[in-house]
Structures are given as structure tokens and as C-alpha cells.
Design a protein around this motif. Sequence first.
Motif, mmCIF file in Angstrom:
data_model
loop_
_atom_site.group_PDB
_atom_site.id
_atom_site.type_symbol
_atom_site.label_atom_id
_atom_site.label_comp_id
_atom_site.label_asym_id
_atom_site.label_seq_id
_atom_site.Cartn_x
_atom_site.Cartn_y
_atom_site.Cartn_z
ATOM 1 N N LEU A 1 0.572 -1.019 0.097
ATOM 2 C CA LEU A 1 0.293 -0.035 -0.017
ATOM 3 C C LEU A 1 0.774 1.081 0.012
ATOM 4 N N PHE A 2 1.846 1.234 0.615
ATOM 5 C CA PHE A 2 2.789 2.516 1.077
ATOM 6 C C PHE A 2 3.997 2.752 0.164
ATOM 7 N N SER A 3 4.263 1.742 -0.247
ATOM 8 C CA SER A 3 5.441 2.001 -1.174
ATOM 9 C C SER A 3 5.016 2.820 -2.627
ATOM 10 N N PRO A 4 3.906 2.613 -3.286
ATOM 11 C CA PRO A 4 3.401 3.561 -4.192
ATOM 12 C C PRO A 4 3.287 4.851 -3.770
ATOM 13 N N GLU A 5 2.959 4.922 -2.672
ATOM 14 C CA GLU A 5 2.700 6.490 -2.091
ATOM 15 C C GLU A 5 3.929 7.118 -1.718
ATOM 16 N N VAL A 6 4.801 6.424 -1.360
ATOM 17 C CA VAL A 6 6.269 6.975 -1.351
ATOM 18 C C VAL A 6 6.570 7.543 -2.488
ATOM 19 N N ARG A 7 6.663 6.575 -3.509
ATOM 20 C CA ARG A 7 7.105 7.061 -4.923
ATOM 21 C C ARG A 7 6.230 8.337 -5.372
ATOM 22 N N PHE A 8 4.974 8.196 -5.072
ATOM 23 C CA PHE A 8 4.136 9.422 -5.447
ATOM 24 C C PHE A 8 4.637 10.798 -4.944
ATOM 25 N N ILE A 9 4.799 10.621 -3.556
ATOM 26 C CA ILE A 9 5.408 11.738 -2.846
ATOM 27 C C ILE A 9 6.739 12.132 -3.152
ATOM 28 N N LEU A 10 7.698 11.020 -3.707
ATOM 29 C CA LEU A 10 8.858 11.675 -4.082
ATOM 30 C C LEU A 10 8.804 12.480 -5.261
ATOM 31 N N GLU A 11 7.840 11.723 -6.366
ATOM 32 C CA GLU A 11 7.824 12.441 -7.403
ATOM 33 C C GLU A 11 7.408 13.828 -7.340
ATOM 34 N N LYS A 12 6.444 14.119 -6.380
ATOM 35 C CA LYS A 12 6.089 15.476 -6.313
ATOM 36 C C LYS A 12 6.786 16.278 -5.418
ATOM 37 N N ASN A 13 7.914 15.663 -4.678
ATOM 38 C CA ASN A 13 9.079 16.194 -4.126
ATOM 39 C C ASN A 13 8.061 17.066 -2.930
ATOM 40 N N ASP A 14 7.246 16.363 -2.104
ATOM 41 C CA ASP A 14 6.392 17.189 -1.117
ATOM 42 C C ASP A 14 7.082 17.029 0.204
ATOM 43 N N GLY A 15 7.849 17.787 0.570
ATOM 44 C CA GLY A 15 8.439 17.689 1.970
ATOM 45 C C GLY A 15 7.504 17.391 3.133
ATOM 46 N N ALA A 16 6.258 18.394 3.015
ATOM 47 C CA ALA A 16 5.341 18.182 4.266
ATOM 48 C C ALA A 16 4.670 16.982 4.479
ATOM 49 N N ALA A 17 4.629 16.164 3.066
ATOM 50 C CA ALA A 17 3.740 15.060 2.981
ATOM 51 C C ALA A 17 4.989 14.054 3.600
ATOM 52 N N MET A 18 6.302 14.171 3.198
ATOM 53 C CA MET A 18 7.183 13.189 3.645
ATOM 54 C C MET A 18 7.353 13.398 5.147
ATOM 55 N N ARG A 19 7.469 14.421 5.917
ATOM 56 C CA ARG A 19 7.349 14.560 7.287
ATOM 57 C C ARG A 19 6.205 13.969 7.885
ATOM 58 N N GLU A 20 4.914 14.221 7.327
ATOM 59 C CA GLU A 20 3.731 13.858 7.856
ATOM 60 C C GLU A 20 3.906 12.101 7.796
ATOM 61 N N PHE A 21 4.351 11.560 6.543
ATOM 62 C CA PHE A 21 4.323 10.082 6.316
ATOM 63 C C PHE A 21 5.198 9.347 7.384
ATOM 64 N N THR A 22 6.574 9.935 7.766
ATOM 65 C CA THR A 22 7.512 9.273 8.590
ATOM 66 C C THR A 22 6.892 9.404 9.873
ATOM 67 N N GLU A 23 6.470 10.492 10.431
ATOM 68 C CA GLU A 23 6.111 10.863 11.535
ATOM 69 C C GLU A 23 4.784 9.890 12.134
ATOM 70 N N ALA A 24 3.856 9.911 11.080
ATOM 71 C CA ALA A 24 2.542 9.180 11.718
ATOM 72 C C ALA A 24 2.379 7.751 11.673
ATOM 73 N N LEU A 25 3.401 7.199 10.854
ATOM 74 C CA LEU A 25 3.336 5.706 10.729
ATOM 75 C C LEU A 25 4.445 4.972 11.678
ATOM 76 N N HIS A 26 4.376 3.802 11.987
ATOM 77 C CA HIS A 26 5.164 2.979 12.721
ATOM 78 C C HIS A 26 6.434 3.038 12.111
ATOM 79 N N SER A 27 7.779 3.147 12.856
ATOM 80 C CA SER A 27 9.032 3.069 11.966
ATOM 81 C C SER A 27 9.016 1.791 11.037
ATOM 82 N N ALA A 28 8.568 0.767 11.652
ATOM 83 C CA ALA A 28 8.730 -0.670 10.871
ATOM 84 C C ALA A 28 7.920 -0.469 9.289
ATOM 85 N N THR A 29 6.758 0.375 9.492
ATOM 86 C CA THR A 29 6.020 0.117 8.191
ATOM 87 C C THR A 29 6.634 1.371 7.289
#
Lengths: 535, 535
Positions: A5-33
Motif C-alpha cells: 500500500l505505502f510503497s506506491p505512496e512513497v514514490r508518488f510523494i517523491l515525484e511531487k517532492n512534497d516535503g510536508a507529506a514526507m514529514r507527515e508520512f514518517t512521523e505518523a506511521l510506525h517506523s517498521a511500516t
Amino acid sequence: MPHPLFSPEVRFILEKNDGAAMREFTEALHSATVAEALDDHLKVEDSWRFLSHSGIDKQADIFSYLPPEEQVRLVHGVGKQQMAELIEHMGHDDRANLLRRLGPQVRDAILRLIDEAERRDIASLVNFPEDTAGSIMTTDYAWLPANISVDDALERLRLQAPDRETIYYVFLVDEQRRLQGVVSLRTLILAPRKDILADIMETELVTVGVTDPKEKVAQLLARYDLLAIPVVDADSRLIGIVTHDDAMDAVVSAATEDAHLMGGVGPVRDRYLEASFGLIWKKRSVWLSCLFLAELFTFTALSYFEDAISRVIVLSLFIPLCISTGGNSGSQAATLITRALALNEVRGRDWLRIFRHELLMGVALGVTLGLIGFFRASLTPESVRGSSHPRHEAFTIKVPASAPLVRETSGIYLIPGGISQTMVSPEAERIRLPENFDLKEPAPVDGMLTYDFPERCSLTRPPLDRWSLALVIGLSVFGICVWGTLVGSMLPLVFQRIGVDPGIASSPFVATFVDVTGIVIYFSIAGVFLGNILL
Amino acid sequence: MPHPLFSPEVRFILEKNDGAAMREFTEALHSATVAEALDDHLKVEDSWRFLSHSGIDKQADIFSYLPPEEQVRLVHGVGKQQMAELIEHMGHDDRANLLRRLGPQVRDAILRLIDEAERRDIASLVNFPEDTAGSIMTTDYAWLPANISVDDALERLRLQAPDRETIYYVFLVDEQRRLQGVVSLRTLILAPRKDILADIMETELVTVGVTDPKEKVAQLLARYDLLAIPVVDADSRLIGIVTHDDAMDAVVSAATEDAHLMGGVGPVRDRYLEASFGLIWKKRSVWLSCLFLAELFTFTALSYFEDAISRVIVLSLFIPLCISTGGNSGSQAATLITRALALNEVRGRDWLRIFRHELLMGVALGVTLGLIGFFRASLTPESVRGSSHPRHEAFTIKVPASAPLVRETSGIYLIPGGISQTMVSPEAERIRLPENFDLKEPAPVDGMLTYDFPERCSLTRPPLDRWSLALVIGLSVFGICVWGTLVGSMLPLVFQRIGVDPGIASSPFVATFVDVTGIVIYFSIAGVFLGNILL
């Protein structure tokens, strides 16, 4: 393994180069995920770009959850200074694991940038041999002196908590760091606030030595249902703890190693689809080649019995059956004993009890299989027991007129006493004519009869007696089963005794050994019962 | 498994009937150690006499650490009332485990004596199928509402603590018992006392369903380094938790089951030396018999090629080598894939990638083994490639005077064109005389020469060409290795797809299947290259 589920999202966020989304993604989810989502063959700089948007502690945590190969890949794609900072924030066991996998050059370059106290801690952990308690322990445990009150303890624990792997066990040490006792956080919470730790601590301690094998650590942790187990040096000084999660990892990796050993793979530590083809080929082919070379001895053994086979071809048809019986009964016994040893259900000194048990069991199993073998072999049709050879060319046979060929049934002629009396072939006894062909009875010339046989006759060897064959197969299966069971049950004990992993005994190597000895047992028994035919 | 140090002490104390020592012993040592010391084939009443000197909580704790068979034995030797009281003090998961093992009569008799609320709790746990999350979970977890302060929470936790399996994770639920979040005790300790739980709780939760397989539970626990994982029903209501120690047990027992499967034992859950002989014989013999029956197909397959074997005996000598190549390469591939599936490194939908990978790998391995096989087969001495038959009796050979026997070297005579032109034996070509015997050249009679051969001659078949044999063996090993690797790698995926434990694929059953097909591959290749000799 990418996250579905999340790997495609990571690629999508990277493509948009959306820093806020990256922060949001890393802080909200469990580190393992997050680690799983990032483990998707991303470009190294993309992974770092993504990670850099979270705090250094979270970064270190996510990094720890990445598979080792991925960690190493990332290390090589980032500045040493940034890596050093990250390593200072990683768990003490996780960073030791990582540094152990780096080449000495890269390791030293990074270590040079790390604070001296931390560097010394890392150096001490990195040097413990793999598979020991030392290699999976961490040094960031919670500790206190034993002479303070519960209230004090809780206060000091609050200060330690952020940097500790666990605060649920608090280790009480004296000035020499010798372990005096343990207090669980649960006990602290329940105890009156004025109590002194020394009065409520647990002093019956389960500890392990720093060079104990990690499997032993995991076993103790499991037996006593512990969250963590203290690791002490030769002077009973506390030098680290192994936590439940690392023990679990040790159990899982031990299970994988055992399975690989049993499957004849050799220890493949890398993940299946990630590892390099050449490396895996090397490991797999070395094992298969060794097994192949060992199995070549079956050829040597069989060469020795070639004469017997050529006389009684039907014996060769039962070879795979007989030797697989030895392999199967051997690996069954070996697996049971190896597993019982691993779970501490039996020990080396029980060998006589095990021997008696397996001897009886081998006999019981041998009788079972032997009866099946006896029964099946007795059903072997005459055509297989006495093989027949089609002949393409026409040929003649001369016999004395006093012993003419006998017409047995339509189209089958019997040579009285067998061809061997008059001819060179020692086995042929009957000649089957092609259909719709009538043999002309010859007239005697000089006291000899000359028979002319046409093309496409069959020469038939005398069939082996049904019950002799059944007896040979039944007894061989019985004997090989007993032998396989005994070898399989004793070898793990022998291996353990001489300091070799007893798991080797469940591996195909032992089956191969039993294969070769099985051939000898089989043809020896055949020799006893069919001696007159075989020699 | 008796304890080497403490079991003798237990017997000594029992003999002296020293009540104070019994109390001292049970209270001072860890319950797991006491259980080990008591697990020494004591009389049931002795075990109870010893236990009865400790408090009921400690009794229940020690009892939980006894192996399941021993627990059942003790249940049958004590009054139902006493047992009911003990069960009320056992962990919710431990007592469910015990009651699951008792017969329905005993179980119901005990349950009737237990407090109704507890009884309902037990009934709900006992009914979960084995190997599910429900069967290893416990219902005595710590829970609180989310709208209270940290201070309140710590106070209420103190009250719950004595009865809870763990208080290190506190589960926050609403009025419908739906799970809202989790707070760890560490977070509570660190948080300001006035904070509200809802503000500090973790809401990204890892949960499992009650019918999820216990292996999955253990994997999640390990991946996220959790102490416990909440179990929810279909409506997201919290109904239990699985703690790290039970997950560890699940991992260990799964490893044992996998090993037993690979070793062809069948799942033997009882401890090695404790289990009944008849029961173990039944389990082991069923598996061995099934393998034996499957392996009987090798006989059937070989019967089909009997003619080929009787013509070129040397082919039979390579049978074990060829088929073991298939078995070994197959179980190697199967083990790697099974393990990778178990560790979630690959999934069913990766099958095409795996197929391509293993096809390449099979070819690489096949070339390696094939070359070894080619090389070894090319070294087969002429005497083995063309077998020789010792003859005990004297015999004569008549040939036309136009084609007399040729003296090849001292003691060896060649029959020009082979004996097949004039005699019934299709293969014999050379005759080797015993040492120190000179053959008299006969005079022609009626245009025929009659040679008189003495006892102990050898008839030699024409040897198979060295390179033809090497080619057949090399190609067969190559083909069987590729085939074994493909079968071994695809079967675990097929088994998983149809809902069967993929571990079956690493078991000897698949090796047996590859054995039979290996025979067909071997003789088919032999047929292609030696067709003129075999037919």
C-alpha cells in the motif's frame, strides 16, 4: 520487501517532492511500516531525501528497521558526517549490527566522527563473535544503585527513559558494576514509595555469559518468560542486556539456519530475491556438488555388485526403494533427536536410553516396512523376475539329438537344463517365437539338432523364485530401516559431542551415507539367499 | 525434563517430609525452575504435597510452567475443588490451554466449580481453534478509558496490576470495548501527570483478528518489536492480547513442526522420551509407510526399463546417483522458497519471477553437476562398461571354420563379429581364459571349429563407449537437476495457493516424486543416445 500500500505512496510523494507529506508520512506511521515502504529499490538519494524530513531520532529508528543489505546500501550513498550523527542516535545493538557489516575502511571513517564514549561502546560490541550473546546484546539498559527509594528510582528512571532500550527491567549494580538484583517497573509501580530497592529487588537472577551462544539466550528468555536477560562478564559485572525482540530474531534466524541445513542449502543469510545470483549459485552449487560427490560412492558400491545385477536384473529394480528406506528412516530419527536436543528435551548423556528406544523403534518400523516390501515384491510378475531379451537377427541353436528343445506351449520352446549346458549364455532358458511362426523340427545330423530361429524372437531367463525375491526385499528393507534409524539417532549425539552442529545429521549428507551402506546391506542379504544364483 | 541440581533435592525434601523446606524451595526459586525440578516422574500425590506448601498464586504459577502432559497427569490426581481453585488463579491463556487438553467430562466437572464470570471467560477462550490468535491470547490485559489523566491512569493501573498478564501496555477502549489506542507504561512514566491519555496515546495500531494464524501474530510482534499485540473481533472490539512470551512459544513450536515435516516425521507434539512408544510408532510408521508406498513407484518405473538395464548393466549403477540429484536439488529449492514464504520475503504472486530465477539457477547448477557427472562417468573402467560373467562350468563353442576365434592377447579370445552371429548370447564378445591355461586350436570338422573351454572362464560383453556413457550421465544429471529445481521451487507456491502447508514441499514426499520422474528422464536420455544398443 516493498509495502503493497505505502510503497506506491512513497514514490508518488517523491515525484511531487512534497516535503510536508514526507514529514507527515514518517512521523505518523510506525517506523517498521515506514521502513517497509522505503524498501522498494529506490534510488539511494531518494531514500535519504525522504528520511531527511523526519527528526533524527525517528530517522535512526526507521533506519534500524531496514533490512541489513538496504542499510549498507544507504550508508554508501550518504556523507560520513550525516551517517555518524544517525549512528549516534541508533540503538546500541542495531548500530553494532550495522557496523559489523561494513568494510573496515568505511567503518573506521565513520567511527572517527563519533563521540569518544560512544565509539568505545560500539567498538566493544562490534568485536563479539557472531552468534554469541555479546553480538545481540545492547548496552543502553536502565540501571540504578540498590540503596535508593522507590520514589527516587522512579524519578531517576524518568531521566534515563528516553535513551534506554527498555525501562521495564531496572538492573541494580554496585560500584564495580556487579549485578545485585533486578526490579521490574511493575514492582516499582506497585511498591510503597518509601521502600528501598534492595528490599524489593529480585535476587534469584537468570543471567548469561557474554560468549554464550545466542540460541541459549533465547531459550532462557523463553523458559522464564523474560522481557530481557542480563549479560555478565567473567567477574559477574553487568555489561549488557538481550531484549525479547532480539531473542525472537535469534530464534527465527536459528530456525531458518536449521531448515537450510536440513534442505542442503548451506546458511544463506540474504533475502531470497535480493541476494546476488552468483553468490547464491556458489553456495547452492557447493552443497549440491558435495552431496553429488558423496553420492558417487553409490556407483562405486554398485560396481562391486555388478555381476549380481547382471545375473538377476530384477534386483536392480529395487535399489531406489531400498536405499530411500534408509534415507527416510535415518532422517526421521535424526530430525527427532536434533529437535529434542535443540529444545533441551534430551542431552548427550541420555545416549544409551535413546539407543535402546531407537533400536526398538527401528525394529518396529522395520517390521512394518519389511512386510509391505515383502508383500509388494511377492507380486512381481514372472516376466519381470525373469527378464526377456528381444532379438532382432535370426540365429541358430545346435543341441545334442539326445536333448531336443521342448515345445512348452504354442510359440514357446524350452531348452532342457537351460542353454547353459550347451551354449555360452548362462541364463537363457526359453525362446519365445514371433506370432504366426512355426518352428520346423530339424533332422539329426552327426547326433546334433540344428534349429533355425527367425528374427524377432525373445530369449527368456529363468525367473527368480517369487518367495526368494520377496524374502530378500523384505529382509533388506527391515535391515536397512533398523540401520538407518540407529545411524540417524546416534549421529546428532556424536556431532554434538565433537562440537559440530547436530543439525548436520538431518541434512542430506547422512541420507547419502545411509544410501551407500544400504546398498551393501541389500546385496549382502541377496548374496545369502540367492547365493547359488548370484555366484 | 528433570532439573540436574534441584530434582534430587526435591526428592530428598519429600523423603524427609520437610514442610518448611518445601515452602522455602517453592517461594525462593523462579517458578520455571521449581516446575523443572518437580518434572521428574514423581508420584502425583508427592507433587501435590510439595506444591501445597506454597501460596495459591505461586502454586498456579509453578503449575503453568509444567509441561502440558505433566499438567494433565496432575489434574487427574487431585480433587476437582482444589483444581478449580488453582485454575481461577492461573493466567487466562494458560488455563485455557490446560482445559483444551482435558477430556470434556473432566473439564465440565471442573468448570462447574468455577465462578461464573471466570467460567464464561474460559469457555470463550477454549473454543478457539488451535493455531489461531484466539488460542494463544489472554484476556487479562490492562485497560482504561481514554479520557482520564496520567495520574489517574497510574493510580488505576496499580489496582489492576496484580491480576494482569502485563501492565506495560495499557489498552484504551470506549464503552463498546472498541480499541481506541495504546499507551505504554514508559510513555505514562515520562508524560506530565496532568496529561489526558487520549492526547498521548498511540493510535496507529497493529492488531490481529481472533482467527488469524498464530504464526502471523508472532511475525507482526517480531516485525514491530512489540511486547503484546491486541486481538480484536470482527467489530474491532478488543477481546484479548497475545504477549511476547506466547508468541515466542508459537515461533518455537512452528519451527519444530516445520523441522518434523522436513524430516518426514509428522507433527509429534510430545516430548521425545516422554511420549508413548505405541503412539510414536504409529505416527512414524504412517509417514514412513506412505513414503515407502510412494517410493514403490520407482520400482514400477524401473520395471519399464528392465530391458535397457539388462542390455547395458552399467546404466543401473548410476540410478541412485541420478535420482538423488533430483531429490537434493528439489529439496534445496523447496527449502529456500518455503522459508522465504514463511519469512514473508516472497509471495505467491512473485511466482513468475521465482520461476525465471530458479530456471536460470537450475541450469547453472545442472551444468555444474552435469560436468562432474560427465567427468566421473568417463572414468568408468572398461571392465564395468562391458560387464564380464564368470563361468563355473566347462563349455564348448562351435564356429564356422571360415571365422575362427582370434587370440587377442595372452588368455583373451575374440569372437569375430561377436558371439551373436552364431550363438544365443547377444552380448558376449570376448572370452578370458583362466591363468596358465592354453587353448588348443581345434581342427575343422565339417567346416566347423569346436573350441573346448575349461572351467572358470569369463565371458565379456562389449564395453559401452566411454564418451557415450559420459554424455548420457552428464545430460541426465543436468536435466534432472533442472527439473528437480523447478519442481522444488514451484510446489511450495502451489501448496500455499491451495491452502496446504508449503512445508510439505520440503518433505521427503517431493523428493520421492522427483525420484520417479528422474528415472524416466534418465532412461529417456539413455534411449536417445544409446538407442541402437538398447533396442
